[in-house]
Design a protein around this motif. Structure first.
Motif, short mmCIF file in Angstrom:
data_model
loop_
_atom_site.label_atom_id
_atom_site.label_comp_id
_atom_site.label_asym_id
_atom_site.label_seq_id
_atom_site.Cartn_x
_atom_site.Cartn_y
_atom_site.Cartn_z
N THR A 1 2.32 5.10 -47.14
CA THR A 1 1.50 6.16 -47.72
C THR A 1 1.52 7.42 -46.85
OG1 THR A 1 -0.50 5.30 -46.67
CG2 THR A 1 -0.04 4.54 -48.90
N SER A 2 1.77 7.26 -45.54
CA SER A 2 1.85 8.44 -44.67
C SER A 2 2.59 8.13 -43.39
CB SER A 2 0.45 8.99 -44.35
OG SER A 2 -0.23 8.09 -43.50
N ARG A 3 3.14 9.18 -42.79
CA ARG A 3 3.80 9.13 -41.48
C ARG A 3 3.47 10.45 -40.82
NH1 ARG A 3 8.05 11.77 -39.68
NH2 ARG A 3 8.62 12.41 -41.77
N GLN A 4 2.87 10.38 -39.64
CA GLN A 4 2.51 11.63 -38.97
C GLN A 4 2.65 11.54 -37.47
OE1 GLN A 4 -1.66 12.77 -39.44
NE2 GLN A 4 -2.11 10.73 -40.21
N ALA A 5 3.07 12.65 -36.89
CA ALA A 5 3.09 12.80 -35.43
C ALA A 5 1.65 13.06 -35.00
CB ALA A 5 4.00 13.95 -35.03
N VAL A 6 1.18 12.38 -33.95
CA VAL A 6 -0.24 12.46 -33.60
C VAL A 6 -0.52 13.04 -32.22
CG1 VAL A 6 -0.89 10.61 -35.18
CG2 VAL A 6 -0.28 10.04 -32.82
N LEU A 7 0.51 13.33 -31.43
CA LEU A 7 0.25 13.88 -30.10
C LEU A 7 0.20 15.41 -30.20
CD1 LEU A 7 2.30 11.53 -27.78
CD2 LEU A 7 -0.06 11.33 -28.59
N ASN A 8 -0.93 15.89 -30.70
CA ASN A 8 -1.14 17.32 -30.90
C ASN A 8 -2.64 17.61 -30.83
OD1 ASN A 8 -2.26 16.78 -33.57
ND2 ASN A 8 -0.14 16.39 -34.18
N MET A 9 -2.98 18.87 -30.76
CA MET A 9 -4.37 19.26 -30.57
C MET A 9 -5.27 18.82 -31.73
SD MET A 9 -4.13 20.29 -27.59
CE MET A 9 -5.77 20.85 -27.21
#
Length: 171
Positions: A77-85
């Motif tokens: 359902t989703s794929r996201q990069a998470v090392l961000n502000m």
């Protein structure tokens, strides 16, 4: 020789695609597609609704962690990069270690530090900041309660500056 060079370039491109899961499509790609392309996740959580959350850290040399959600039907359902502000801002005082892991994925194990006098455990992630500079994000836990005390981030260039000022620059 051209054939070998072409093959190496194709393998390199394929390796890069599997790094971030590019090509996976929400609602179309299955759990098998995700694991075939990205490998086995470092962490996996089974949710009460039958969905799964998968963590794909790409450090310590890399700057990304990808969180993939697989619905109860077995499709991504989703794929996201998470090392961000945006994701760092979700970390709040009093959160548990599991809550932090579900947002950021696992930290770099060899950078985990315990400070006995403060009874403080520090987890650290590497990321690229808004200026595209290699940086670190730390979550500081009260080691007794295992709850977040605070967070901090700083560019890696500050580490070198501290070493230079303190005279601890490697010879």
């Amino acid at each position: 020789m051209k054939t070998i060079a072409t093959l190496l370039v194709a393998l390199l491109i394929a390796g890069c695609a599997s790094y971030d899961g590019r090509g996976l499509k929400p609602g179309v790609s299955s759990l098998d597609d995700v694991t075939q392309l990205m490998g086995e996740p470092a962490m996996r959580w089974q949710e009460p609704d039958g969905s799964q959350l998968l963590a794909y850290p790409r450090g310590p040399a890399g700057f990304n962690t990808y969180m993939v959600t697989i619905g109860g039907n077995g499709l991504m359902t989703s794929r996201q990069a998470v090392l961000n502000m945006k994701h760092f801002a979700l970390i709040r005082e009093g959160m548990s270690q599991d809550q932090v892991l579900r947002i950021l994925g696992p930290s770099v194990p060899q950078w985990t530090v315990y400070f006995e006098r403060r009874d403080e455990l520090v987890w650290e992630w590497r990321f690229c900041d808004a200026w595209n500079e290699p940086s670190r994000f730390d979550v500081l836990f009260d080691n007794t309660t295992k709850k977040v005390r605070t967070t901090q981030s700083y560019p890696e260039s500050m580490i070198r500056r501290f070493r230079e000022v303190c005279g601890n620059e490697p010879q």
